[in-house]
Design an enzyme around this catalytic site. Structure first.
Site, mmCIF file in Angstrom:
data_model
loop_
_atom_site.group_PDB
_atom_site.id
_atom_site.type_symbol
_atom_site.label_atom_id
_atom_site.label_comp_id
_atom_site.label_asym_id
_atom_site.label_seq_id
_atom_site.Cartn_x
_atom_site.Cartn_y
_atom_site.Cartn_z
ATOM 1 N N HIS A 29 -8.628 -8.083 0.821
ATOM 2 C CA HIS A 29 -7.485 -6.916 1.492
ATOM 3 C C HIS A 29 -6.182 -7.185 2.255
ATOM 4 O O HIS A 29 -6.539 -8.164 2.707
ATOM 5 C CB HIS A 29 -8.586 -5.869 1.935
ATOM 6 N N GLU A 30 -5.142 -6.434 1.502
ATOM 7 C CA GLU A 30 -3.860 -6.996 2.247
ATOM 8 C C GLU A 30 -3.402 -8.153 1.921
ATOM 9 O O GLU A 30 -2.984 -9.066 2.623
ATOM 10 C CB GLU A 30 -3.957 -6.405 3.825
ATOM 11 N N GLU A 48 0.677 -0.903 0.100
ATOM 12 C CA GLU A 48 -0.444 -0.105 0.191
ATOM 13 C C GLU A 48 1.250 1.387 0.116
ATOM 14 O O GLU A 48 0.688 2.125 0.935
ATOM 15 C CB GLU A 48 -1.325 0.116 1.031
ATOM 16 N N GLU A 79 -13.005 -9.314 8.374
ATOM 17 C CA GLU A 79 -10.721 -8.855 8.850
ATOM 18 C C GLU A 79 -10.663 -9.907 10.218
ATOM 19 O O GLU A 79 -10.699 -10.141 11.305
ATOM 20 C CB GLU A 79 -11.744 -7.347 9.946
ATOM 21 N N GLU A 94 -7.656 -6.221 -2.982
ATOM 22 C CA GLU A 94 -6.776 -4.702 -2.746
ATOM 23 C C GLU A 94 -5.804 -4.712 -3.036
ATOM 24 O O GLU A 94 -4.794 -4.415 -4.341
ATOM 25 C CB GLU A 94 -7.306 -3.957 -0.922
ATOM 26 N N HIS A 96 -18.008 -9.034 5.718
ATOM 27 C CA HIS A 96 -16.951 -8.999 5.665
ATOM 28 C C HIS A 96 -16.480 -9.863 7.226
ATOM 29 O O HIS A 96 -16.522 -9.991 8.426
ATOM 30 C CB HIS A 96 -17.244 -6.811 6.111
ATOM 31 N N GLU A 132 -8.850 4.849 0.071
ATOM 32 C CA GLU A 132 -9.271 4.570 1.465
ATOM 33 C C GLU A 132 -8.181 5.759 1.315
ATOM 34 O O GLU A 132 -8.329 6.270 2.943
ATOM 35 C CB GLU A 132 -9.098 3.438 1.422
#
Ligand code: NOJ
Ligand code: CA
Length: 708
Positions: A487-488, A178, A419, A506, A417, A512
């Site tokens: 993501h990540e 990122e 995480e 992502e 979601h 973001e």
């Protein structure tokens, strides 16, 4: 088991098996297709090497190949060639979704068989595929008594560049991609300073300040565009590139595990493909299918449940500080009865979620993502705990059953979601429970996340253990008919062909960062398609309409105009594409939101009309199964006029063009929300001239005019 379809264009695979007498002296073999030529060499010391040229120009100068194994630290010299195989394949296949509905896969393959005398003899094959736009090669370890289970200490793949090219790069961090891009000459790559200043959620930076990540995009002085990456990264660690700035040599640098080993493998085994794409037109890099072609066909037989879609989400409001992921402000804030104390700002409450469902239903948006619905968010970031989340326990104000029923009644799909806060072992233990929960409550897709340090301790986001984890999650999700947006993770390498339920990742610096940091420079989105998106679609989260004043931090703003946010739906391809802003900000601009309602997420055809990495990109795409075309044109901080020939339209058909563009005086910094919408009748002879503001863009829909 494979749902590989060979259609139209006949597949012809000519297999010429040529076992020569064992070559001990220097020898070479070549393979070429159109302007691309690959030469393999074995030198007098038995060291394998290769070079690549394009139209006679050197792309890769003579470079080394080989491995360092724990069992054989010199597995790059002392080889003999025992034979070569050649074949040509020319076939066409249909992806489940994508930027075009048919993909041609045409290559000439050269496989060299090497052996290292010894006791026992060890064998290595190197397979090269030469395409019209580049080369892929990989190391293959046949089943053999000399190597069964073995550990890879290093790979000795070099890419010796032919000049001090302009490069678009991010630093070689083992855990985060990122980063903002730096544009510099190869000889100037030095990421020490950038690593210190970066706001990326970097948890450990590679010790090598001269390493960069792939896809690495380069441009030569004499107008060649070169892209280096890898395809089909499975059961191995990601390849970064160490830059020898004096010699202009890039060498493979594999992400290590906790004890420094790069990979544990057992034969038969092959590494991912190392890819070198080259063209004298930047546009050809963007339309290359070589990375996808080097991946295996779909492992999922029935793909009818995989449906690309757009979505909104309870998300940007947390990113910008309007609401919170957590229900309480502190983990230990309990009332006298031991119940958590609400902070009054929790975003994922049932009423708010229903508001997003209403909005999606009213505008034909397929899905609604809700983050912060499950317990654990009071203390999840950076604490390196194993069991922060359980993926099935909602906060008291999120009524999962009522949300599910409401969404179903409105024809909207909920997006789960999960995480993991980097705790991959925790996720693996609970994955079946998490997916069963999704199936039970009608969630057809999940956005996962890996913020923070990886558990198991010492592993990296881009190391072999995690590479295997991402693939295990994709396979598990497929088993439950769940689509995936990760993501990540490590940056993609085309595995969406093999796991078409793995729609998006992502794996780069998304929109973001405009919410919680100094943001992304206006040129950022003109580089991403040449770098990160070469491996696969990105969940960039476009569509922000309120570009200033959404954050308490002075000066914070999105670094684009509103019209450019619209254009990103075409220029940054994703089959799962978010409309990331808040419903109220869309309600303020229903005319512009019309574009987001209409733009497809699955395409029959794609034409890159003009492109230059770091400067501008204009792309036209035809919606799947419909005659309508959509154009996105973007620029960096320089305003410009995009000049777009519409020659791709059906001849002798008139189209109504609806043009969403920057209004006169628009500017990403001072006047980002000034746009205008105009309609025109056009045909295949029209050249559209679209003025783009600094940091601006334009979006155009083209629909055949029905004869009245
Ligand atoms: C980072 C992700 O990129 C973002 O989309 C998500 O909201 C947060 N992690 C929390 O999971
Ligand atoms: Ca992220």
């Amino acid at each position: 088991m494979f749902s590989f379809k060979s259609i139209g264009c006949p597949l012809f695979a000519v297999l010429l098996l040529h076992i020569s007498s064992i070559a001990r002296a220097q020898s070479s073999e070549t393979a070429s297709l159109d302007k691309v030529k690959l030469t393999f060499t074995l030198d007098k010391e038995g060291r394998p090497g290769y070079e690549v040229s394009f139209g006679g120009k050197a792309v890769i100068r003579p470079s080394t190949l080989g491995m360092v194994l724990q069992a054989d630290s010199l597995f790059y010299r002392g080889f003999e060639m025992t034979g070569v195989e050649r074949r040509e394949v020319d076939t066409t296949w249909e992806p489940v979704w994508g930027e075009s509905s048919r993909i041609r896969d045409h290559y000439r393959q050269l496989t060299v068989h090497l052996r290292k005398p010894g006791s026992p003899t060890r064998r290595l094959d190197i397979a090269f595929r030469v395409f019209a736009d580049g080369v892929g090669f990989r190391y293959e370890f046949p089943k053999q008594p000399g190597l069964t289970y073995f550990a890879v200490s290093d790979e000795r793949t070099q890419f010796r560049m032919a000049g001090d090219h302009k490069a678009f790069w991010i630093p070689g961090d083992y855990d985060s991609n990122e980063y903002p891009y730096t544009t510099s000459l190869l000889s100037q790559i030095d990421n020490r300073d950038l690593v210190e200043k970066s706001t990326a959620i970097a948890v450990r930076v590679a010790p090598d300040p001269y390493a960069v990540q792939t896809p690495l995009m380069m441009k030569t002085d004499d107008g060649l565009y070169i892209n280096i990456h890898e395809a089909a990264l499975v059961d191995y660690s990601a390849m970064q590139l160490h830059v020898d700035r004096a010699g202009l040599i890039l060498s493979s640098s594999l992400v290590p595990d906790a004890v420094g080993t790069k990979a544990y493998v057992h034969a038969p085994f092959h590494t991912p493909w190392r890819t070198i794409l080259v063209s004298d037109r930047a546009a050809d890099i963007l339309t290359s299918k070589t990375i996808l072609n080097l991946n295996e066909p779909s492992k999922i037989e029935n793909t009818s449940w995989i449906k690309p879609m757009k979505f909104v989400g309870v998300w940007w409001e947390m990113q910008t500080g309007k609401s919170t992921w957590s229900y309480s402000d502190f983990p230990d804030s309990l009332d006298p009865k031991g119940r958590p104390v609400p902070n009054g700002r929790h975003g994922a409450n049932t009423a708010n979620v229903k508001r997003y469902i209403d909005f999606a239903a009213a505008h034909g948006i397929g899905g609604v993502l809700v983050e912060g619905w499950n317990t654990g968010w009071e203390d999840w970031f950076g604490n390196w705990k194993e069991n922060v989340f359980d993926f099935v326990t909602p906060y008291p104000d999120f009524d999962v059953r009522s949300v599910t029923e409401y969404a179903a009644s409105k024809g909207v799909k909920m997006i789960m979601h999960n995480e993991t806060s980097g705790s991959a072992t925790n996720y693996e233990r609970q994955m079946d429970t998490a997916f069963r929960f999704m199936v039970r409550f009608g969630y057809g897709s999940v956005k996962t996340g890996y913020v923070g340090k990886i558990i198991p301790r010492g592993e990296h986001h881009d190391g072999q253990w995690m590479i295997n984890h991402y693939v295990r999650v994709a396979a598990k999700a497929a088993q439950y008919h769940v689509m995936l947006d990760v993501h990540e993770p490590v940056r993609p390498t085309g595995l969406q062909r093999t796991y078409p339920n793995w729609l998006a990742c992502e794996a780069a610096r998304g929109n973001e960062y405009n919410a919680f940091s100094d943001g992304n420079a206006p040129g950022h989105e003109t580089i991403l398609p040449f770098t990160r998106l070469m491996g696969g679609p990105m969940d960039y989260t476009p569509g922000i309409f309120k570009l200033k004043g959404y954050s308490g931090v002075p000066g914070r703003q999105v670094h684009t105009t509103l019209a450019k946010q619209l254009a990103l739906y075409v220029t940054l391809y994703s089959p799962l594409q978010m409309a990331a802003d808040l419903p109220e900000n869309y309600d303020a601009h229903p005319d512009a939101f019309r574009w987001i309602e209409e733009v497809p997420v699955d395409w029959d055809d794609t034409r890159v009309l003009e492109a230059e990495p770091g400067d501008y990109i204009s792309i036209a795409r035809k919606g799947k199964g419909a005659p309508n075309w959509f154009i996105g044109a973007i620029t960096d901080e320089q305003g410009r006029v995009a000049s777009l020939p519409l020659a791709f339209l059906e001849k002798s058909t008139k189209y109504e063009a609806t043009i969403y563009r920057d209004a006169p005086g628009a500017d990403w910094k001072t006047n980002p929300e000034a746009y205008l919408i105009e309609k025109k009748i056009v045909d295949s002879r029209t050249i559209l001239s679209l003025p783009l503001a600094p940091g601006g863009g334009a979006a155009v829909s083209l629909k055949p005019v029905k004869a009245s």
